[in-house]
Design a protein around this motif. Structure first.
Motif, PDB file in Angstrom:
ATOM      1  N   THR A 225       0.827  -1.204   0.000  1.00  0.00           N
ATOM      2  CA  THR A 225       0.000   0.000   0.000  1.00  0.00           C
ATOM      3  C   THR A 225       0.866   1.261   0.000  1.00  0.00           C
ATOM      4  N   ILE A 226       0.514   2.220  -0.848  1.00  0.00           N
ATOM      5  CA  ILE A 226       1.188   3.516  -0.862  1.00  0.00           C
ATOM      6  C   ILE A 226       0.567   4.388   0.224  1.00  0.00           C
ATOM      7  N   ILE A 227       1.396   4.911   1.106  1.00  0.00           N
ATOM      8  CA  ILE A 227       0.920   5.763   2.196  1.00  0.00           C
ATOM      9  C   ILE A 227       1.592   7.121   2.062  1.00  0.00           C
ATOM     10  N   LYS A 228       0.802   8.109   1.708  1.00  0.00           N
ATOM     11  CA  LYS A 228       1.346   9.455   1.506  1.00  0.00           C
ATOM     12  C   LYS A 228       1.792  10.070   2.829  1.00  0.00           C
ATOM     13  N   ASN A 229       2.897  10.815   2.732  1.00  0.00           N
ATOM     14  CA  ASN A 229       3.424  11.558   3.889  1.00  0.00           C
ATOM     15  C   ASN A 229       3.796  10.633   5.045  1.00  0.00           C
ATOM     16  N   ARG A 230       4.321   9.489   4.696  1.00  0.00           N
ATOM     17  CA  ARG A 230       4.625   8.446   5.683  1.00  0.00           C
ATOM     18  C   ARG A 230       6.000   8.641   6.318  1.00  0.00           C
TER      19      ARG A 230
END
Length: 556
Positions: A225-230
């Motif tokens: 899963t791509i998690i923005k601002n991680r």
């Protein structure tokens, strides 16, 4: 007269200015103290944390420090997304209680009603047992370690559920003891999935995150899963920062990714009740009860403690090198949220100091210097087994107690710092102490080793003298298999040492501790013999697993 009026006017302005200044400084003072506390740490080119303080329904402090992604130099802010590890359990318990409120389940239901593949252990295990860590089920993390997986390996929630439900034994009768266990919350998330017809991630989004406008929160059940601002997590090795890889996709016990801002919305909901109600929140904070009526500090996804006279509700977490902590003091409408991406920062070094800054006038003061009963010290001396194979030896010299791990040299002995008649700080670990049971001067039967918010019970044991030369290591050589884990260990002799080898785990050196009892970093094994005194297997005991049987396959 004009001069007098002018002077009075100036004095009035000065007074107002002084009062406003004092009021402003009074309001800013706690936040200034937080800044001063944090200023002691070096965040240059390294990881950090995000912290927020909520008072009377408003966020009065929120800041980020350090770097979220060392490869790109992305700074941490209150909107940076962290993996919050075991703090996720609050949301899992809340999800179960929402379903109970809808009449779709009961906390007192037998888990086999929803998980028919579970072994019938001859004892009822309820959903409540899962949620307050009294189920007796073996811990998933310990099981995964035995089959050779670590946090960097891909391991799905489906695999975790199969591993847990394949176990044929319990650590203890349900409700008899309190033992923190991740397996319970993995199973609770699976139950939410089966009852709702949605993945646990989708259920949490629809029933919790969207209603509370937690826009940067998601349960991650797929490591791709791509998690923005991680924020990524980091540890130091040889004074160099290294990335701590985390690929497990367990849900329920962990894997909620969120921000301090979103967690402020979650925390404030306990007072505002945009979702949920008093019945749900009271169940979450209510202390669990053992079969004998003894209360335990854990409720449902929330733990209880008293701090300087304040009633605190909290939960902490840690996965890879992430750390997380939510603390609430409902009677003062006060909360602290702390998220970090390195174990270089310990949440307990911050959150309770922040409580002191903001609620100092509400705390119980203790100014008198305690006087300890030194006559009690001799009753604490002895050997205690805290974990299988990990023995704590407590000795006394004059009016001082010392700690030594069995097997260590005397040079590694640690002086314990007395803080109460039965309480001693262990200085080699942060926020660690030993608490002995009260005995009125008689022999102490057990101690509790408190490490951060966890507590581990050590029982006094008697170590018998025996002749190590009489131990025949050759009869232990061979293959040992366990069907519940579907894994095999091979025992060999190398340089006169008994070694357990595994296809994935590092070699473990076993040392004779007692006749037919060996210890290693893998755990403790108890040799099983048949009527002819032939070795036919062993029981393995480790933290999270009391006894699991391996059968000997051959004598080679």
């Amino acid at each position: 007269m004009k001069t007098t009026y002018s002077l009075l006017f100036i004095l009035l302005l000065f007074q107002c200015s002084y009062v406003n200044s004092q009021t402003k400084n009074s309001k800013e003072n706690p936040s200034d103290k937080v800044d001063a506390l944090i200023a002691k740490y070096n965040f240059k080119n390294g990881p950090g944390f995000s912290v927020a303080v909520i008072k009377n329904g408003a966020i009065v402090y929120k800041k980020g420090f350090g770097i979220a992604n060392l490869e790109y130099g992305t700074p941490i802010t209150p909107t940076t997304v962290f993996q919050i590890a075991s703090v996720s359990k609050q949301f899992t318990a809340f999800a179960i209680l929402l379903l109970e409120q809808e009449g779709k389940l009961s906390l007192e239901d037998d888990i086999r009603k929803y998980l028919p593949e579970m072994v019938d252990y001859g004892h009822k295990i309820t959903l409540r047992n899962l949620a307050n860590h009294t189920s007796g089920i073996r811990d998933n993390t310990a099981l995964a370690n035995l089959i050779g997986t670590n946090e960097a390996d891909l391991l799905s929630n489906e695999q975790a559920v199969k591993l847990i439900t394949s176990q044929k034994g319990l650590n203890f009768i349900p409700g008899e003891e309190y033992e923190y266990c991740n397996s319970g919350y993995i199973l609770l998330a699976e139950i939410v999935k089966r009852i709702s017809g949605q993945s646990f991630a989708d259920f949490a989004k629809a029933k919790i995150f969207n209603p509370l406008k937690m826009k940067n929160s998601q349960v991650v059940d797929d490591p791709e899963t791509i998690i923005k601002n991680r924020a990524y997590s980091y540890h130091k090795y040889n004074n160099i920062y290294c990335k701590s890889i985390l690929n497990h996709s367990f849900v329920g016990s962990t894997n909620l990714n969120t921000t301090t801002e979103d967690l402020c919305l979650w925390t404030m909901n306990f007072e505002k009740k945009n979702i949920g109600n008093d019945a749900i929140f009271n169940k979450m904070k209510e202390k669990g009860k053992l079969n004998n009526g003894e209360l335990i500090p854990y409720g449902l996804g929330i733990e209880n403690r008293t701090y300087k006279g304040l009633n605190v509700l909290f939960h902490g977490g840690g996965d890879a090198d992430y750390g997380s902590y939510i603390l609430r003091i409902p009677e003062h409408n006060f909360s602290v949220v702390f998220l970090c991406n390195s174990h270089l920062f310990h949440p307990l070094d911050f959150v309770y100091n922040i409580v002191d800054f903001y609620l100092n006038d509400k705390e119980t003061k203790t100014n008198s210097k305690p006087i300890f009963d030194q006559n009690l010290l001799k009753s604490f001396v002895g050997d205690y087994e805290v974990f299988p194979g990990y023995i704590v030896s407590i000795s006394k010299e004059n009016d001082t107690l010392f700690h030594l791990a069995k097997g260590d040299t005397i040079s590694n002995r640690v002086k314990l710092i007395q803080t109460g008649d039965y309480e001693f700080t262990y200085p080699n670990l942060p926020h660690s102490k030993f608490v002995f049971n009260k005995t009125n001067g008689q022999i102490t039967e057990f101690l509790k080793w408190h490490i951060s918010d966890f507590s581990y019970k050590g029982k006094r044991i008697e170590i018998k003298e025996f002749d190590t030369e009489k131990i025949n290591l050759n009869e232990l050589v061979g293959l040992y298999y366990n069907a519940e884990l579907n894994t095999t260990y091979k025992f060999i002799i190398k340089e006169n040492n008994l070694i357990a080898t595994h296809s994935r785990n590092s070699d473990a050196i076993f040392t004779a501790f007692q006749p037919d009892l060996f210890v290693s970093n893998l755990g403790e094994i108890e040799v099983i013999r048949n009527e002819q005194n032939k070795v036919i297997g062993f029981y393995l005991m480790t933290q999270g697993i009391r006894k699991i049987k391996f059968e000997k396959m051959n004598d080679k």
